[in-house]
Write an enzyme that holds these catalytic residues in place. Structure first.
Site, PDB file in Angstrom:
ATOM      1  N   THR A   1       0.687  -0.985   0.080  1.00 16.74           N
ATOM      2  CA  THR A   1       0.160  -0.054   0.049  1.00 16.74           C
ATOM      3  C   THR A   1       0.706   1.129  -0.034  1.00 16.74           C
ATOM      4  O   THR A   1       1.201   1.788  -0.980  1.00 16.74           O
ATOM      5  CB  THR A   1      -0.957  -0.216   1.180  1.00 16.74           C
ATOM      6  OG1 THR A   1      -0.232  -0.037   2.508  1.00 16.74           O
ATOM      7  CG2 THR A   1      -1.962  -1.117   1.189  1.00 16.74           C
TER       8      THR A   1
ATOM      9  N   ASN B   1       1.313  11.532   7.013  1.00 18.88           N
ATOM     10  CA  ASN B   1       0.248  11.230   7.965  1.00 18.88           C
ATOM     11  C   ASN B   1      -0.875  12.427   7.947  1.00 18.88           C
ATOM     12  O   ASN B   1      -1.892  12.131   8.684  1.00 18.88           O
ATOM     13  CB  ASN B   1       0.404  10.561   9.159  1.00 18.88           C
ATOM     14  CG  ASN B   1       0.983   9.005   9.193  1.00 18.88           C
ATOM     15  OD1 ASN B   1       0.172   8.299   8.732  1.00 18.88           O
ATOM     16  ND2 ASN B   1       2.344   8.839   9.452  1.00 18.88           N
TER      17      ASN B   1
ATOM     18  N   GLU C   1       7.048   5.038   7.633  1.00 21.56           N
ATOM     19  CA  GLU C   1       6.794   6.285   7.201  1.00 21.56           C
ATOM     20  C   GLU C   1       7.756   7.426   7.569  1.00 21.56           C
ATOM     21  O   GLU C   1       7.858   7.714   8.676  1.00 21.56           O
ATOM     22  CB  GLU C   1       5.469   6.722   7.413  1.00 21.56           C
ATOM     23  CG  GLU C   1       4.485   5.590   6.601  1.00 21.56           C
ATOM     24  CD  GLU C   1       3.092   5.645   7.272  1.00 21.56           C
ATOM     25  OE1 GLU C   1       2.101   5.269   6.662  1.00 21.56           O
ATOM     26  OE2 GLU C   1       2.798   6.320   8.441  1.00 21.56           O
TER      27      GLU C   1
ATOM     28  N   LYS D   1       4.065  -6.561   4.306  1.00 19.98           N
ATOM     29  CA  LYS D   1       3.846  -5.247   4.008  1.00 19.98           C
ATOM     30  C   LYS D   1       3.527  -4.325   5.245  1.00 19.98           C
ATOM     31  O   LYS D   1       2.945  -4.997   6.272  1.00 19.98           O
ATOM     32  CB  LYS D   1       2.721  -5.228   2.822  1.00 19.98           C
ATOM     33  CG  LYS D   1       1.278  -5.604   3.593  1.00 19.98           C
ATOM     34  CD  LYS D   1       0.254  -4.461   3.208  1.00 19.98           C
ATOM     35  CE  LYS D   1       0.657  -3.507   4.132  1.00 19.98           C
ATOM     36  NZ  LYS D   1       0.264  -2.156   3.860  1.00 19.98           N
TER      37      LYS D   1
ATOM     38  N   THR E   1      -0.958  -1.458   7.635  1.00 12.85           N
ATOM     39  CA  THR E   1      -1.152  -2.444   8.479  1.00 12.85           C
ATOM     40  C   THR E   1      -0.166  -3.443   7.977  1.00 12.85           C
ATOM     41  O   THR E   1       0.358  -3.721   7.043  1.00 12.85           O
ATOM     42  CB  THR E   1      -2.504  -3.181   8.616  1.00 12.85           C
ATOM     43  OG1 THR E   1      -2.838  -3.511   7.361  1.00 12.85           O
ATOM     44  CG2 THR E   1      -3.672  -2.090   8.961  1.00 12.85           C
TER      45      THR E   1
ATOM     46  N   THR F   1      -7.466  10.092   0.499  1.00 13.33           N
ATOM     47  CA  THR F   1      -7.539  10.176  -0.908  1.00 13.33           C
ATOM     48  C   THR F   1      -7.952   8.831  -1.504  1.00 13.33           C
ATOM     49  O   THR F   1      -7.397   7.881  -1.001  1.00 13.33           O
ATOM     50  CB  THR F   1      -6.853  11.032  -1.679  1.00 13.33           C
ATOM     51  OG1 THR F   1      -5.531  10.438  -1.306  1.00 13.33           O
ATOM     52  CG2 THR F   1      -6.712  12.448  -1.476  1.00 13.33           C
TER      53      THR F   1
END
Lengths: 407, 407
Positions: B155, B402, B280, B182, B193, B407
Site C-alpha cells: 500500500t 500522515n 513512514e 507489507k 497495516t 484520498t
C-alpha cells in the site's frame, strides 16, 4: 458557592503571599531564572511527584522533606535552565544548598522550604551564582512579583502560565487560590518538564489539602498529554496559609471542602490547559471526551490512548476527519470496547455509529476540525462513565524543536 | 545446522508453491492489487492476529477458520487497497466471497483458504471486481509469480518486502521457508497495516508450527515499532506443505525443531526489519538492545519504551547523542530500574555510567549516530536478561505522510 476566574491572577494573588526573582545566569541570557515564593504564615502543603524511576535531585530532596515535615511549608525556591537531574552527589548537595540558603535568608526552618529545578539535565548546577541570587532575591520580596515568578520558571515555554480563582465558601468566607506552571513538552535538550505551584489563603489541614490535590490533579495535570514522555522533574505543589480567616476545612466532603476542591480543580485545569496550548509545535488545542464507558478507568484509558496516538494527532493537524484512527486507538487502548456500539462525533458532527462510518460531508467535517479548539467525542455505549483529556496536534514544529542539537 | 539467507527469495521459493496476481482496480491505478498463493499439497498452518478490539472482517473470518480447520490450509487470497474493516455485514460477506471464489477456482475445500485484506478502512469492497480477479488469477498460477505477489500486497510501502531461507536440518534434509510482508506505519488513510505470510516445504504438525510461529514473532514482528499504533488488520500467517520430504518434526525442542525455529526466526526478523526500514518518513534504522535486566519482560519493556518515545526518535533523527531522553524513557517504562546502575552506549561509545553522563566527544558521538543504521545499548546492571527491538526515527516525513487528507 461561586468560583471567579482571574486570568491575570498569579501565585501572589491570595493573601499573605510574596515573591521575588533574580537573574542567576544559569543558562539563559538577560532574564530572571530564579524565583522565591514565600508565605507570611506557615502553610498546609501537599505535593505530587513524577513517577519516573529516574528522579532529579530536588524531587528526591522534596520527597524526603514531605515525609518528615508534617505537611507544613512556608516557602519555595525554584530555578529554570538547569534541572539538577543526573548530577549525582553534587546535585543532591546543590538542592540542599538552595533550601539552606533560602531558609537562612528568610529566617525559616530548613524543613519549611521546598525546592524545584527545571531545565537541561546532566549539567552541574552553578550553585554559587544560585546561592548569591537567593540571598539577593530574599531582600526584595513583594506581592507585585507574582507574575515575574511565573516568567522566571519558563524554559521552552513561549509564554508564562498563571491564573487565580476566588471561591465563595458556603460557610460565608471567601478564599483565593493562585498558581503558575511551566511545561511545553518533556525533557532535555529542550527540557520542559512540568512544574506547577498553587498558593492559597484558605485554612485547611495538610491531609485535606493532600486529598484535594490528588483529585484535582487527576482531572487536570494527569489528564493531559503532549508527547507521552514522562519527565524526571514533574512536580505539583500546593500551599495554603489560612490567612483568609475561613473556618478551617476539616473534611473534603463538607460543603466548604467541595467548594475548595472545585476551585482547586478549576485552577489546575486552567494551568494544565495552558501547558497543552503551549505544547511544542502545537497548532490546535484538542479536547477528547469519552463517555458511555463501563468505568472511569476505561474512559480515561481510551481517552488518553486517543490523545497519545501519533496518527490521531497528525490527522488533526491536517484537519482530517479520520474516524478510523480514533476508532483504532480506542480498539487497542485496553478499555472494554464493543466496536459495534461505538459512536464518534467530530466537532459535534456524527461520523461513525455502530462501528460503521456515516455518509458525512467531508468538507463540512474538515471545516469543523480546522479550528484552534477541536472537540472529539466518543460514546462507547457500554455504561455511564466518562472522562475528558486534553492534548495538542503533532506537527513539523514538534520535530524541529526536538531534533535540534542540545545547546 | 546452517541457515542460508536468500535475499531474492519470496513465498514461492520453497517447493510446491505457486502464486498469481491480478489488477482488480480496487484503489490503485495500473498495478496488480490481488494475490493468490497456493500449495500443491495441504499445509500445516498457524496464524497470529492483531490484538485490536476493532478487527477487520478478514481477521474475524480467519480467526473462526483457524478454530475449525484443524490447522490445515492450502491457499491464501490477499488484496491491497481496501482493508475490509468497519464495513459491517457486507464486509463479512465480502471476506466469505473471496474465500469461496478462491476455493472453487482452485478446487479446494472452503476451509483450506485463508483471506487477508489491507488498505483503506470504512470503504465497501468492490467485491465483483475482486471475484472476477480471483477467477482470472487462478488460471495463471506459477512458481515465477512469488515476487509479483509481494508487490501486489503493497500500500504505502515504497518497496516490496520478501526473502527466503534455506535450512539444513541436523537429520540431513534441507527445508526452505519463503515470505513476504507489507507495512510502513499504521492505519488509514495511508493504511499500512502489517501483513506477513511465510511459506515452507518443511514437514511438521500444526501444533509445532504454531509454537514456532509464536516464538519467532516475539523476536521479530512483536519487537518492532514505527509509531506505536496497533492496526485493525495485522496478521502473520505461516503454512508448511511438507514437500521437502524431511522426517516430520514432532517436537520444537528437538534438533530439527530448533533448526526450523532458527530459520523461521531469521526470516521473520528479515521481513520485520524491512518493514522498519520502510517506516513512514524514516531515515534511520535503529537497533535498541537492553541487557542486564532482571527479566526478559523488563528488558523488552524498557527497549520498547525507548523505541516508542517521540523524543528519542526525534533526537536520533537529528543525530543528537541525547542520553537524557533514553535514560528518561527507561525510567518511566515500568521496568525494574536503579538509575545509578544504568550504562548507555551510543554507536559503541559510552555516554553514561552509574546514572551520570560521561565527558564524551559530542562531535564524535554525533558522527556515530549520523548513519543509516544506529545502535543504542543500555545495560541496566541488575541481571542477565536482554532484549533487542528495532525502530526508525520520527521525521517531518512522517508528519507529512500522515497529515494528508484521505484520498
Amino acid at each position: 458557592m461561586s468560583i471567579t476566574i482571574l486570568n491575570e491572577g498569579n501565585p501572589t494573588t491570595p493573601s499573605g503571599w510574596r515573591a521575588a526573582t533574580w537573574d542567576c545566569a544559569i543558562k539563559y541570557q538577560q532574564r530572571d531564572d530564579l524565583a522565591l515564593l514565600v508565605s507570611d504564615q506557615p502553610c498546609s502543603a501537599a505535593a505530587i511527584f513524577t513517577t519516573n524511576r529516574v528522579k532529579a535531585a530536588p524531587v528526591r530532596y522534596d520527597q524526603d522533606l514531605m515525609a518528615r515535615n508534617g505537611g507544613i511549608l512556608q516557602a519555595l525556591v525554584v530555578n529554570a535552565g538547569n534541572a539538577n537531574a543526573c548530577t549525582g552527589s553534587a546535585g543532591a548537595a546543590a538542592a540542599l544548598a538552595m533550601a539552606q540558603t533560602s531558609a537562612q535568608a528568610l529566617g525559616l526552618a530548613l524543613d519549611h522550604v521546598f525546592v524545584m529545578s527545571t531545565g537541561t539535565i546532566g549539567v552541574p548546577m552553578p550553585i554559587e551564582r544560585i546561592v548569591a541570587g537567593i540571598e539577593a532575591a530574599a531582600k526584595r520580596l513583594d506581592q507585585a512579583h507574582g507574575f515575574a515568578a511565573a516568567q522566571a520558571i519558563m524554559t521552552t515555554d513561549t509564554r508564562p502560565k498563571h491564573a487565580a480563582v476566588r471561591v465563595a465558601l458556603p460557610s460565608g468566607s471567601t478564599v483565593s487560590l493562585g498558581g503558575m506552571a511551566k511545561g511545553a513538552g518533556m525533557i532535555h535538550p529542550n527540557m520542559a518538564t512540568l512544574l506547577a505551584v498553587i498558593t492559597s489563603d484558605a485554612a485547611l489541614s495538610p491531609a485535606v489539602l493532600d486529598a484535594a490535590l490528588r483529585q484535582a490533579a487527576e482531572l487536570s495535570f494527569n489528564s493531559i498529554s503532549i508527547d507521552g514522555d514522562t519527565s524526571t522533574n514533574d512536580t505539583l505543589l500546593v500551599m495554603a496559609n489560612g490567612m483568609a480567616g475561613n473556618q478551617p476545612i476539616e473534611q473534603l466532603d463538607s460543603p466548604d471542602g467541595a467548594a475548595f476542591l472545585a476551585g482547586l480543580t478549576t485552577l489546575c485545569q486552567r494551568l494544565a490547559h495552558a501547558v497543552v496550548r503551549d505544547g511544542e509545535g502545537a497548532t490546535r488545542f484538542i479536547t477528547i471526551n469519552v463517555r458511555g464507558a463501563q468505568s472511569y478507568a476505561d474512559a480515561k484509558l481510551a481517552a488518553m490512548t486517543i490523545a497519545k496516538s501519533p496518527l490521531v494527532k497528525t490527522a488533526l493537524y491536517g484537519a482530517d476527519p479520520n474516524w478510523g484512527r480514533v476508532l483504532c486507538a480506542i480498539g487497542y487502548s485496553g478499555a472494554e470496547v464493543d466496536p459495534e456500539r461505538v459512536i464518534l462525533d467530530f466537532g459535534g458532527m456524527r461520523v461513525l455509529e455502530g462501528g460503521l462510518p456515516l455518509p458525512f460531508d467531508e468538507a463540512a467535517a474538515t471545516a469543523l476540525l480546522d479550528v484552534p479548539q477541536v472537540l472529539i467525542e466518543a460514546d462507547l455505549g457500554l455504561g455511564e462513565a466518562a472522562a475528558t483529556v486534553w492534548t495538542c496536534d503533532l506537527t513539523e514544529g514538534y520535530i524541529q524543536i526536538n531534533t535540534e542539537y542540545r545547546t
